[in-house]
Scaffold this motif. Structure first.
Motif, mmCIF file in Angstrom:
data_model
loop_
_atom_site.group_PDB
_atom_site.id
_atom_site.type_symbol
_atom_site.label_atom_id
_atom_site.label_comp_id
_atom_site.label_asym_id
_atom_site.label_seq_id
_atom_site.Cartn_x
_atom_site.Cartn_y
_atom_site.Cartn_z
ATOM 1 N N HIS A 120 0.811 -1.222 0.000
ATOM 2 C CA HIS A 120 0.000 0.000 0.000
ATOM 3 C C HIS A 120 0.842 1.268 0.000
ATOM 4 O O HIS A 120 1.710 1.446 0.849
ATOM 5 N N GLU B 242 -9.025 2.909 -2.535
ATOM 6 C CA GLU B 242 -9.204 2.731 -1.082
ATOM 7 C C GLU B 242 -10.538 3.353 -0.666
ATOM 8 O O GLU B 242 -10.659 4.572 -0.554
ATOM 9 N N TRP C 171 -12.938 2.903 3.518
ATOM 10 C CA TRP C 171 -11.953 3.578 4.354
ATOM 11 C C TRP C 171 -12.643 3.752 5.706
ATOM 12 O O TRP C 171 -13.703 3.168 5.933
ATOM 13 N N HIS D 168 -9.234 -1.588 7.191
ATOM 14 C CA HIS D 168 -10.153 -0.595 7.782
ATOM 15 C C HIS D 168 -11.614 -1.058 7.855
ATOM 16 O O HIS D 168 -12.477 -0.313 8.305
ATOM 17 N N HIS E 40 -2.786 -3.209 4.500
ATOM 18 C CA HIS E 40 -1.964 -2.378 5.388
ATOM 19 C C HIS E 40 -2.653 -2.211 6.741
ATOM 20 O O HIS E 40 -3.719 -1.603 6.839
ATOM 21 N N ARG F 158 -7.966 -0.037 14.187
ATOM 22 C CA ARG F 158 -7.564 -0.339 12.812
ATOM 23 C C ARG F 158 -6.714 -1.602 12.715
ATOM 24 O O ARG F 158 -6.431 -2.065 11.607
#
Ligand SMILES: [Zn+2]
Length: 357
Positions: free
Chosen positions: A10, A136, A163, A209, A230, A241
């Motif tokens: 990412h 994203e 996101w 996320h 990520h 997260r």
């Protein structure tokens, strides 16, 4: 140690370099002081390719443009006000503008938008740097998937469903510490159909996320390896997260991967002298996250997902040219060359071979 190529899960470099209202802020082909990733520094770092994200920020003038907006800090952590959904038309326009820019720079022979697995093997041999186009947060996608097809035809091969905000497909986690990711409802009906559409088209689904119920929905519905491009390990740094043990096990069971990012506050939350939180962390704290997964499920299921140009970076990994330090640290920890190669790029190749059509 002979140089090992690196594939990164990412970065937000496209969104950082090109602003629709202002144009290109600096060239990806030249070495820059600003930004964390450009082609010369990527070569220094051995980066062969990666997922290049398009992220639509809150619109100009929105107070949510400020990351710290609505944040409450305490000694033990933080709680940031949940973010609002954004307008799909605005997301489309923004995404299209960045996409045009990505196509412009990748017409140069040094960068290439990858559409099939075989293109990846050539980037590993060093012919060019591979760009996997990633969005994203699926705000730019409509519920009839016309835009999904359009973007697919332009090279979209990876899609983050959310996101840290809601959209018509599901809900992302708000920024919170300590917190688990069980923060809201699972995927909507459209979200469930989107999983099927991505599976069918050969678009990788990124669970970064996404909240826990959404994760479990994708786990049930998807017939491809589960991927978080990520994030970090919740058992080490319990932010909303980060990824729980349950999720790590599910990823491994599916043959997928978790990309470890380097954002200091999600690696280890430490107070700074000014009463805020430190935005630096030692390299060995990052290694702990990789090591946790290696010990829990094995070296086949962890990869690099830096988040360059999308987050503060620790001093020791301040830009892409520093990536070899990470591989050196694995070696010092006693990892075999075979395991280091898996973490650096081979695991990504495996997942993409099983995901792209
Ligand atoms: Zn992200």
């Amino acid at each position: 140690m002979a140089k090992i190529p690196i594939f990164d899960g990412h970065n937000d470099t496209l969104t950082r370099i090109f602003e629709p209202a202002k144009g290109e802020l600096y060239s990806i082909f030249e070495r820059n002081e600003s930004g964390q990733l450009d082609l010369p520094r990527a070569r220094d770092g051995g980066m062969a390719g990666g997922f290049f994200s398009i992220f639509t920020p809150p619109p100009d003038g929105s107070p949510e443009r400020d990351q710290a907006y609505g944040a409450r800090l305490s000694k033990n952590g933080y709680d940031v006000m949940p973010r609002s959904a954004i307008d799909p038309d605005y997301a489309r326009e923004f995404t299209d503008a960045i996409w045009d820019y990505a196509e412009k720079i990748s017409s140069d022979s040094k960068l290439r938008i990858v559409r099939q697995y075989s293109d990846l093997e050539n980037c590993i041999s060093g012919d060019y740097m591979a760009i996997i186009m990633h969005i994203e947060g699926a705000e730019a996608i409509d519920s009839r998937f016309r835009r999904l097809e359009e973007y697919y035809n332009r090279g979209l091969r990876s899609l983050g469903l959310v996101w840290s905000r809601p959209n018509i497909f599901g809900e992302g986690v708000p920024y919170r510490y300590p917190s688990n990711s069980d923060t809201g409802p699972g995927l909507t009906g459209d979200g469930r159909r989107l999983v099927g559409a991505c599976n069918e088209m050969g678009i990788m689904i990124d669970l970064a996320h996404l909240n826990e119920r959404g994760f479990r929905d994708v786990q049930k519905l998807s017939n491809r390896p589960l991927v978080v491009t990520h994030a970090a390990v919740h058992a080490i740094c319990p932010s909303s997260r980060n990824i729980s043990d349950y999720e790590i096990d599910a990823i491994a069971d599916s043959g997928g991967v978790l990309g470890i990012f380097f954002e200091p506050i999600n690696i280890k939350l430490q107070m700074a002298r000014d009463g805020g939180f430190a935005n630096d962390v030692a390299l060995n704290e990052i290694i702990r996250h990789f090591d946790y997964i290696v010990h829990r499920v094995g070296a086949d299921f962890v990869v690099i997902g830096s988040d360059f140009d999308g987050a503060d970076m620790p001093g020791e990994l301040r830009d892409v040219s520093c990536l070899p330090k990470l591989l050196k640290a694995f070696s010092e920890k006693g990892y075999s060359r075979g395991d280091i190669e898996k973490i650096a790029y081979k695991n990504w190749l495996r997942v993409l071979r099983e995901t792209l059509n």
